[in-house]
Design an enzyme around this catalytic site. Structure first.
Site, mmCIF file in Angstrom:
data_model
loop_
_atom_site.group_PDB
_atom_site.id
_atom_site.type_symbol
_atom_site.label_atom_id
_atom_site.label_comp_id
_atom_site.label_asym_id
_atom_site.label_seq_id
_atom_site.Cartn_x
_atom_site.Cartn_y
_atom_site.Cartn_z
ATOM 1 C CE LYS A 1 -0.432 -0.431 5.040
ATOM 2 N NZ LYS A 1 -1.306 -0.867 6.147
ATOM 3 C CE1 TYR B 1 13.429 30.350 8.674
ATOM 4 C CE2 TYR B 1 13.591 27.977 8.381
ATOM 5 C CZ TYR B 1 13.532 29.250 7.848
ATOM 6 O OH TYR B 1 13.576 29.409 6.492
HETATM 7 C C1 LIG Z 1 -0.568 -1.805 6.889
HETATM 8 C C2 LIG Z 1 -1.161 -3.130 7.194
HETATM 9 C C3 LIG Z 1 -0.363 -4.280 7.240
HETATM 10 C C4 LIG Z 1 1.138 -4.224 7.181
HETATM 11 O O1 LIG Z 1 1.637 -3.673 8.390
HETATM 12 P P1 LIG Z 1 3.205 -3.570 8.700
HETATM 13 O O2 LIG Z 1 3.270 -3.100 10.112
HETATM 14 O O3 LIG Z 1 3.764 -2.570 7.761
HETATM 15 O O4 LIG Z 1 3.795 -4.897 8.496
HETATM 16 C C5 LIG Z 1 -0.999 -5.502 7.377
HETATM 17 N N1 LIG Z 1 -2.340 -5.575 7.497
HETATM 18 C C6 LIG Z 1 -3.137 -4.508 7.492
HETATM 19 C C7 LIG Z 1 -4.600 -4.653 7.653
HETATM 20 C C8 LIG Z 1 -2.579 -3.233 7.350
HETATM 21 O O5 LIG Z 1 -3.368 -2.156 7.367
#
Ligand SMILES: *Cc1c(COP(=O)(O)O)cnc(C)c1O
Length: 364
Positions: free
Chosen positions: A37, A260
């Site tokens: 994702k 800053y």
């Molecule tokens: C993002 C996600 C993962 C992967 O999580 P990681 O901590 O990056 O391994 C797996 N399952 C679901 C439902 C997620 O939203």
């Protein structure tokens, strides 16, 4: 080492393949289904997924419908992977899911009913995953809703539930009592759908033990070299390297304020290296003062992080304009940067999507 002209991201696909092998070993008999994702956690879902396919991955997870469509196109007809969309059956999207052969992970009872209606209308059971909320309170049917669905033949008849999944909220901390409670709830739910495969663990969950792995695990961040959060596995390799050149090395007198606002001060006469990168390139501003970069063979404290320039403590000199500075990579662990920024490795990685100049090592 060649000096990058400006901030540049290198994605090492051999390191990705290595991490996939580490996870496969850790996962035992469970299938490892990469989560790609957010454009492969900012590193490029296409190259990442094509390489992982070559390494044997056959199931992938994305968050959004459009990510799924892009992944299907990037994999092409010669790589017919199973792709599951975590947003599920969002309203008005059934045709697009079907056209790209994407499976929705149904994440509410309303979605499950809509899926059953679609299956009924088409005369063929709709192939779906079912996300059950076992205690994270973010997505999924609650266990009672899942039980009601399992006991409802008029809905179930129109669904082909081939995956039952849930997600852990506390897996980063092995003795978080929520882990065992969620595990117990998930065992009960998966028993309601005995024909479906069961998927429970993300990266951190894989390392919680065999009981958490079921038929399929869904690691994301560990494939990209992070975590599990708070206890990174030393076998995992950095996949992303972010480098930028030094623009200048300048002297700052003791007592002077740097950048800053009042927060950064020179406690002694010091040399400050100015790096041609900033938070516009994904380095979280809050890492200033706590995080470090790597230059000239040693760690250099991040003194300031501004939009396009980062100031590092150049120590006793030895650094010069044009030198390469590693802001993330084998010498600057993504988990360390995340801790310095009060964040998680996931966020540090996804921010790299801001970097346009990127190259891929190791082949897809
Ligand atoms: C993002 C996600 C993962 C992967 O999580 P990681 O901590 O990056 O391994 C797996 N399952 C679901 C439902 C997620 O939203």
């Amino acid at each position: 080492m060649s000096f990058p002209a400006a901030v540049r991201l290198t994605v090492d696909l051999d390191a990705l393949a290595w991490n996939f092998a580490v996870l496969r070993q850790a996962a035992g008999a469970a299938e490892v289904a990469p989560v790609v994702k957010a454009d492969g956690y900012g590193l490029g879902a296409g190259p990442v997924a094509r390489r992982l396919w070559r390494e044997g991955a056959r199931s992938f997870f994305v968050a959004r419908l459009d990510e799924g469509e892009a992944l299907r196109a990037a994999l092409g007809p010669e790589r017919p992977a199973d792709i599951t969309v975590l947003d599920g059956l969002t309203p008005g999207c059934a045709d697009r899911l079907a056209a790209a052969r994407l499976a929705p992970a149904l994440m509410s009872l309303a979605q499950a009913h809509r899926a059953a209606d679609l299956g009924a209308a088409s005369g063929r059971p709709l192939s779906v995953g079912l996300h059950v909320d076992t205690g994270m309170n973010r997505q999924g049917l609650d266990p009672a809703e899942a039980a009601a669905l399992a006991a409802s033949p008029q809905h179930l008849r129109h669904l082909d539930v081939n995956l039952v999944m849930s997600h852990l909220g506390g897996a980063a901390v092995p003795d978080d009592p929520r882990n065992a409670r969620q595990l117990e709830a998930f065992r009960a739910v998966r028993a309601l759908f005995p024909q479906a495969r069961a998927s429970f663990a993300a990266s951190a969950g894989v390392f919680l033990g065999e009981a958490y792995r079921f038929d399929q695990v869904r690691p994301g961040v560990s494939l990209y070299g992070g975590g599990p959060q708070e206890r990174p596995d030393p076998r995992l390799r950095a996949v992303a390297t972010l480098e930028a050149p030094l623009l200048d090395v300048r002297r700052v007198a003791a007592g002077e304020t740097i950048g800053y606002g009042p927060s950064a001060r020179a406690e002694r006469d010091m040399m400050l290296g100015i790096v041609a990168a900033g938070y516009a390139d994904g380095i979280i501003r809050a890492a200033a003062g706590r995080g470090y970069a790597w230059a000239g063979g040693s760690r250099r404290r991040l003194v300031i992080v501004t939009m396009n320039m980062i100031g590092i403590d150049a120590g006793d000199g030895g650094l010069a304009a044009g030198d390469a500075v590693e802001l993330l990579g084998a010498n600057v662990a993504v988990d360390d940067l995340a801790t310095a920024a009060g964040s998680v490795a996931h966020e540090c990685l996804t921010r790299l999507s801001a970097v346009g100049d990127r190259r891929y090592l190791g082949g897809e």
